[in-house]
Design an enzyme around this catalytic site. Structure first.
Site, PDB file in Angstrom:
ATOM      1  N   ASP A   1      32.263  10.616  31.870  1.00  0.00           N
ATOM      2  CA  ASP A   1      32.756  10.888  33.223  1.00  0.00           C
ATOM      3  C   ASP A   1      31.636  10.630  34.222  1.00  0.00           C
ATOM      4  O   ASP A   1      30.579  11.260  34.157  1.00  0.00           O
ATOM      5  CB  ASP A   1      33.238  12.339  33.301  1.00  0.00           C
TER       6      ASP A   1
ATOM      7  N   ASN B   1      32.125  10.702  37.758  1.00  0.00           N
ATOM      8  CA  ASN B   1      32.334  11.282  39.091  1.00  0.00           C
ATOM      9  C   ASN B   1      32.568  12.785  39.090  1.00  0.00           C
ATOM     10  O   ASN B   1      32.939  13.359  40.118  1.00  0.00           O
ATOM     11  CB  ASN B   1      33.483  10.568  39.814  1.00  0.00           C
TER      12      ASN B   1
ATOM     13  N   ASP C   1      34.836  14.809  37.607  1.00  0.00           N
ATOM     14  CA  ASP C   1      36.159  15.433  37.636  1.00  0.00           C
ATOM     15  C   ASP C   1      36.619  15.879  36.250  1.00  0.00           C
ATOM     16  O   ASP C   1      37.750  16.337  36.089  1.00  0.00           O
ATOM     17  CB  ASP C   1      37.188  14.491  38.260  1.00  0.00           C
TER      18      ASP C   1
ATOM     19  N   ASP D   1      35.937   7.743  32.745  1.00  0.00           N
ATOM     20  CA  ASP D   1      36.376   6.677  33.643  1.00  0.00           C
ATOM     21  C   ASP D   1      35.655   5.378  33.316  1.00  0.00           C
ATOM     22  O   ASP D   1      34.760   5.334  32.462  1.00  0.00           O
ATOM     23  CB  ASP D   1      36.152   7.077  35.101  1.00  0.00           C
TER      24      ASP D   1
ATOM     25  N   ASP E   1      50.322  -2.626  21.530  1.00  0.00           N
ATOM     26  CA  ASP E   1      50.794  -1.303  21.143  1.00  0.00           C
ATOM     27  C   ASP E   1      52.239  -1.348  20.639  1.00  0.00           C
ATOM     28  O   ASP E   1      53.099  -1.974  21.267  1.00  0.00           O
ATOM     29  CB  ASP E   1      50.694  -0.371  22.358  1.00  0.00           C
TER      30      ASP E   1
ATOM     31  N   GLU F   1      49.502  -3.437  16.527  1.00  0.00           N
ATOM     32  CA  GLU F   1      49.645  -2.101  15.940  1.00  0.00           C
ATOM     33  C   GLU F   1      51.033  -2.032  15.325  1.00  0.00           C
ATOM     34  O   GLU F   1      52.038  -2.201  16.012  1.00  0.00           O
ATOM     35  CB  GLU F   1      49.505  -1.010  17.004  1.00  0.00           C
TER      36      GLU F   1
END
Length: 533
Positions: free
Chosen positions: A24, A26, A28, A32, A203, A267
């Site tokens: 992370d 930033n 929060d 990211d 996916d 997948e």
């Protein structure tokens, strides 16, 4: 690195990043894209060939990114398109290829396509999703069940029809029988290829088409405990349709217009997926590889399991190329599934050695190089919709999605300055990257060494594999090219074993983990030897 006249991806090692839980930037509490970029040095230091990013696209996050509302943008929680471009540039500068997910079977119910499709029965996208009338009694069109529980149909009053969803009701099924939908999904692929990605992990591709006749699925035989209605059926009609390879050929045709070798991997889940995996990868007009689930939910790692999985991918003309993983974002951590706590450290070393000796591509999931364990998640901390719906009988996927520990003494192990979206594992600080960097005997250093060994030996990258023994505790196989033969030997038990190959004097040990003296291997030890004559 060994010189091979093969595509870069054949035999490659791919590192999977789950963006919400990697780093992370930033504060929060959610990982990211800038956080990933800042830690790509760690990924590159492993010696892997590529990084695979799980979904980061715009999404309401009902299924944490696998419900996409804009396929061609980055969700604000993860950053911006500029952040993505910076990530790709940094990865390429480090010699890493970038693989991203593509979700073609379904979108979010907040995608503009679905909002238009549901508005009435005559709009331009009326048949972009799978709609059907109710039965005479108002019940759903057939007996199909969703993976996450309940019927695979949800009523929509605007259309006066049901729409289909193989997963959450927030994930309506795209109608890939419609050529316009296929064209739109190919435009999505083109958007990301134009931004420099090196390939796709596709996916749930065996869910991409359905039987247009909406034939009921037959019941499945009762083979043991079942926690979902989905498990009571044979999925002959809601998935696994014969037109899927033709859809993949259209994708491959597009990809082949780009320079360089792009990597595509399917997948394919299910109780017996090999026929589909072979169909999706056959010849040179479909996908590069298929992603096997043989090990991801297996309760134990046994020689027979490895032997049988490898036997499905013989080195014969026209046969596709497999990909293997012991862990991913949907499956419990392998060390917790396969070894008791007192043996997990030794087992993790043996396990990573075995994975890196297999014929095919190797997928490592973030934290696997640290030996991270499965985290028990309290009900109040659950975020996984399937686990919440079926609690406590369905094992939560949250336990494998917990934050990556970077610095043992930092708040939240260096993942974030804020409380993470999921709790860290109680034993994960001790396994943090900085702790293992300072220990030359750590699993992190073992992983780097073994990845380098794989790249240095053509037999491990792309050679044949011949099983020598697969008994209750011993697994032995040869990897070979015309110029090189390697013997890979594994003790899958806690007790020492004595095992000797024919003509043992012609073999010279080149690597291994655990205690080994001569041909005596300690518990959960492994040895790699090269034939000298």
């Amino acid at each position: 690195m060994v010189a091979l006249t093969l595509p870069w991806w054949r035999g490659a090692v791919v590192y999977q990043v789950y963006p919400r839980s990697f780093a992370d930037s930033n504060g929060d509490g959610i990982g990211d894209l800038p956080g990933i970029t800042r830690h790509l040095d760690h990924v590159a230091s492993l010696g892997v060939d590529a990084v695979w990013l799980s979904p980061f696209f715009t999404s309401p996050m009902a299924d944490f990114g696998y419900d996409v509302s804009d396929y061609c943008d980055v969700d604000p929680v993860f950053g911006t398109l500029a952040d993505f471009d910076a990530l790709v540039a940094r990865a390429h500068a480090l010699g890493l290829k970038v693989i991203i997910d593509q979700v073609y079977a379904h979108s979010s119910n907040r995608h503009p396509w679905f909002l238009e499709s549901r508005s009435d029965r005559s709009n331009a996208r009326a048949d972009w999703y799978v709609w059907a009338d109710a039965k005479a009694d108002g019940s759903p069109p057939n007996n199909w069940q969703s993976v996450f529980g309940g019927p695979a149909w949800t009523w929509n009053a605007r259309r006066g029809q049901y729409y289909m969803h193989n997963f959450l009701s927030e994930q309506p099924q795209l109608n890939q029988h419609n050529p316009a939908v296929q064209d739109a999904t190919l435009e999505i692929a083109k958007f990301w290829l134009d931004r420099g990605v090196d390939g796709f992990r596709i996916d749930a591709i065996n869910f991409a088409l359905h039987d247009p006749a909406l034939t009921d699925n037959p019941p499945a035989p009762d083979t043991g405990p079942r926690t979902r209605p989905f498990d009571y059926q044979q999925h002959l009609h809601n998935q696994s349709q014969p037109g899927i390879p033709l859809l993949l050929e259209r994708l491959r045709t597009l990809i082949d217009t780009y320079d360089g070798d792009r990597f595509t991997v399917a997948e394919v889940a299910g109780p017996a997926p090999e026929a589909e995996m072979h169909a999706f990868t056959a010849g040179d007009r479909r996908l590069s590889s298929a992603y096997g689930f043989n090990f991801l939910y297996a309760p134990a790692l046994t020689p027979a399991l490895v032997r049988d999985a490898l036997a499905e991918w013989p080195d014969t003309p026209g046969m596709g190329w497999p990909s293997w993983a012991f862990e991913n974002h949907d499956a419990p951590r392998a060390v917790s599934r396969w070894a008791p706590p007192e043996h997990q450290a030794a087992f993790a070393r043996m396990k990573i050695t075995l994975l890196l000796c297999l014929r095919g591509n190797v997928f490592l999931y973030q934290g696997e190089e640290l030996g991270l364990t499965q985290v028990e998640t309290a009900f109040e901390d659950l975020r996984d919709p399937e686990a919440i719906a079926n609690w406590p009988l369905t094992l939560s996927r949250d336990g494998v999605r917990t934050p990556m520990p970077w610095r043992a003494s930092a708040p939240h192990a260096g993942f974030s300055d804020a409380k993470p979206w999921l709790p860290l594992g109680p034993d994960h600080e001790a396994l943090a990257v900085d702790r293992q960097e300072s220990d030359p005997l750590s699993l992190l250093h073992v992983t780097r060494r073994l990845i380098a060994l794989r790249h240095a030996h053509a037999a491990l990258m792309a050679g044949t594999l011949t099983i020598i023994e697969a008994s209750d505790t011993v697994l032995a196989f040869e990897r070979a090219t015309a110029d090189q033969r390697l013997l890979c030997l594994f003790n899958l038990s806690a007790d020492p074993i004595d095992w000797r190959p024919p003509a043992p004097e012609v073999w010279c040990k080149i690597d291994g983990v655990g205690q080994a003296k001569g041909w005596r291997l300690g518990g959960f030890a492994a040895m790699i030897a090269e034939r000298t004559v």
